[in-house]
Design a protein around this motif. Structure first.
Motif, short mmCIF file in Angstrom:
data_model
loop_
_atom_site.label_atom_id
_atom_site.label_comp_id
_atom_site.label_asym_id
_atom_site.label_seq_id
_atom_site.Cartn_x
_atom_site.Cartn_y
_atom_site.Cartn_z
N ALA A 1 35.16 37.81 34.21
CA ALA A 1 36.11 38.92 34.43
C ALA A 1 37.50 38.53 33.97
O ALA A 1 38.23 39.35 33.38
CB ALA A 1 36.12 39.30 35.91
N LEU A 2 37.90 37.28 34.20
CA LEU A 2 39.22 36.83 33.75
C LEU A 2 39.28 36.76 32.22
O LEU A 2 40.33 37.06 31.62
CB LEU A 2 39.55 35.45 34.34
N GLU A 3 38.18 36.38 31.58
CA GLU A 3 38.14 36.38 30.11
C GLU A 3 38.33 37.80 29.58
O GLU A 3 39.06 38.03 28.61
CB GLU A 3 36.82 35.80 29.62
N LEU B 1 40.72 42.37 36.64
CA LEU B 1 41.32 41.44 37.59
C LEU B 1 40.77 41.67 39.00
O LEU B 1 40.55 40.72 39.76
CB LEU B 1 42.84 41.60 37.60
N GLY B 2 40.54 42.94 39.34
CA GLY B 2 39.95 43.23 40.64
C GLY B 2 38.56 42.65 40.79
O GLY B 2 38.19 42.10 41.83
N ARG B 3 37.76 42.75 39.71
CA ARG B 3 36.42 42.16 39.75
C ARG B 3 36.50 40.64 39.88
O ARG B 3 35.70 40.03 40.59
CB ARG B 3 35.63 42.57 38.50
N ALA B 4 37.46 40.04 39.20
CA ALA B 4 37.64 38.60 39.34
C ALA B 4 38.00 38.24 40.77
O ALA B 4 37.48 37.27 41.33
CB ALA B 4 38.73 38.11 38.38
N GLY B 5 38.88 39.04 41.39
CA GLY B 5 39.27 38.78 42.76
C GLY B 5 38.11 38.84 43.73
O GLY B 5 37.96 37.98 44.61
N VAL B 6 37.24 39.86 43.56
CA VAL B 6 36.07 39.98 44.42
C VAL B 6 35.11 38.82 44.18
O VAL B 6 34.54 38.25 45.12
CB VAL B 6 35.37 41.33 44.20
N GLY B 7 34.93 38.43 42.92
CA GLY B 7 34.04 37.32 42.61
C GLY B 7 34.51 36.02 43.21
O GLY B 7 33.72 35.24 43.76
N PHE B 8 35.83 35.77 43.12
CA PHE B 8 36.36 34.56 43.74
C PHE B 8 36.20 34.59 45.26
O PHE B 8 35.92 33.57 45.89
CB PHE B 8 37.85 34.38 43.37
N TYR B 9 36.39 35.78 45.85
CA TYR B 9 36.24 35.88 47.31
C TYR B 9 34.81 35.58 47.73
O TYR B 9 34.57 34.95 48.76
CB TYR B 9 36.66 37.27 47.77
N GLU B 10 33.85 36.02 46.91
CA GLU B 10 32.44 35.74 47.20
C GLU B 10 32.18 34.24 47.24
O GLU B 10 31.31 33.77 47.97
CB GLU B 10 31.57 36.40 46.13
N ARG B 11 32.97 33.48 46.45
CA ARG B 11 32.80 32.03 46.41
C ARG B 11 33.70 31.31 47.42
O ARG B 11 33.81 30.09 47.40
CB ARG B 11 33.14 31.51 45.01
N TYR B 12 34.39 32.07 48.26
CA TYR B 12 35.31 31.52 49.25
C TYR B 12 36.53 30.87 48.60
O TYR B 12 37.19 30.04 49.22
CB TYR B 12 34.60 30.51 50.17
N GLN B 13 36.83 31.24 47.36
CA GLN B 13 38.02 30.73 46.67
C GLN B 13 39.16 31.73 46.93
O GLN B 13 39.55 32.49 46.06
CB GLN B 13 37.74 30.54 45.19
N THR B 14 39.66 31.70 48.16
CA THR B 14 40.56 32.75 48.63
C THR B 14 41.88 32.79 47.87
O THR B 14 42.41 33.86 47.58
CB THR B 14 40.82 32.57 50.13
N LYS B 15 42.42 31.64 47.54
CA LYS B 15 43.71 31.61 46.85
C LYS B 15 43.61 32.29 45.49
O LYS B 15 44.46 33.11 45.12
CB LYS B 15 44.18 30.17 46.68
N GLN B 16 42.54 31.97 44.72
CA GLN B 16 42.36 32.61 43.42
C GLN B 16 42.09 34.10 43.57
O GLN B 16 42.55 34.91 42.77
CB GLN B 16 41.20 31.95 42.68
#
Length: 256
Positions: free
Chosen positions: A200-202, A221-236
């Motif tokens: 998503a970031l690409e 960017l929103g999809r990237a944010g949700v994907g990172f949240y799924e991985r518990y990478q909250t800051k990203q």
């Protein structure tokens, strides 16, 4: 991590859906004096969110504050037993919060695992002393593997635990972060269809600076944010979502 009031409220809402978290809050509402609490989280960011949420909960009820202990090195963590044995807890402190979240994939995992075991092997014979001298909760926050480490290294202390709480917000919780800004036909995915955040970031990078592509950029960017949240990478996750919201607030009409 400094969160805006809006983001803070959304993450509080995500925590509110966690049954174990609600049980932990009830423990603090009902108990006084010493208690031993183990909090299992998947990232440093989630540990910080939980600590801030508990501090806010206590503050709203005039029930005291949290004093944080966050050893920066394994050696410092192993020194916690001596520190806790002689700590004079100030009036109004409801919890001493010791925090060291290291996942099994971390390069320093083996060293931190030995530090956790060494710390609790030294804490174990201090159980009665801590119960007598500590007028507040003792909270240890770490990755899920610490549960076994504590139980094996400190069976006496483990026997008087008040709560073992696992908190792992789900990906759909990220959609609570102002979802009305996302176009309905291309909004953040559900947990069952979690996006690939790197891809998503690409995609977002190919859209940057192109006139007329602002909404598509924000969606990526929103999809990237949700994907990172799924991985518990909250800051990203928060960084990607913040940028997405900023773009959409400037270029997309709000839902009615």
């Amino acid at each position: 991590m400094n969160l805006s009031a809006e983001r803070r409220a959304a993450l509080d809402t995500a925590l509110a859906a966690e049954g174990d978290w609600q049980a932990l809050l009830r423990h603090f509402d009902l108990s006084r004096g010493f208690s031993f609490v183990v909090l299992l989280v998947d990232s440093r960011e989630n540990a910080e969110i939980c600590r801030e949420a508990l501090a806010s909960h206590l503050n709203e009820r005039g029930a005291g504050s949290i004093e944080r202990i966050a050893p920066a090195t394994p050696e410092a963590f192993r020194g916690l037993p001596s520190l806790l044995r002689y700590t004079e807890v100030e009036s109004g402190v409801r919890a001493l919060w010791a925090e060291a979240v290291v996942t099994e994939g971390d390069p320093a995992y083996d060293e931190w695992r030995r530090a956790w075991r060494g710390c609790f092997a030294a804490l174990n014979p201090l159980r009665n002393i801590l119960q007598r001298r500590m007028p507040c909760a003792l909270v240890f926050a770490g990755a899920p593997w610490i549960q076994v480490a504590i139980r094996e290294a400190a069976p006496d202390l483990w026997s008087v635990r008040s709560a073992v709480t696992r908190v792992a917000p789900k990906a759909e919780s990220a959609a609570m972060l102002k979802p009305e800004l996302f176009p309905k036909e291309a909004g953040p995915s559900r947990a069952a269809d979690s996006p690939d955040p790197e891809f998503a970031l690409e995609m977002a990078q190919t859209l940057r600076g192109k006139p007329g592509q602002e909404v598509q950029l924000a969606v990526a960017l929103g999809r990237a944010g949700v994907g990172f949240y799924e991985r518990y990478q909250t800051k990203q996750s928060i960084a990607a979502l913040d940028e997405a919201y900023s773009i959409l607030e400037s270029h997309a009409p709000h839902s009615q």
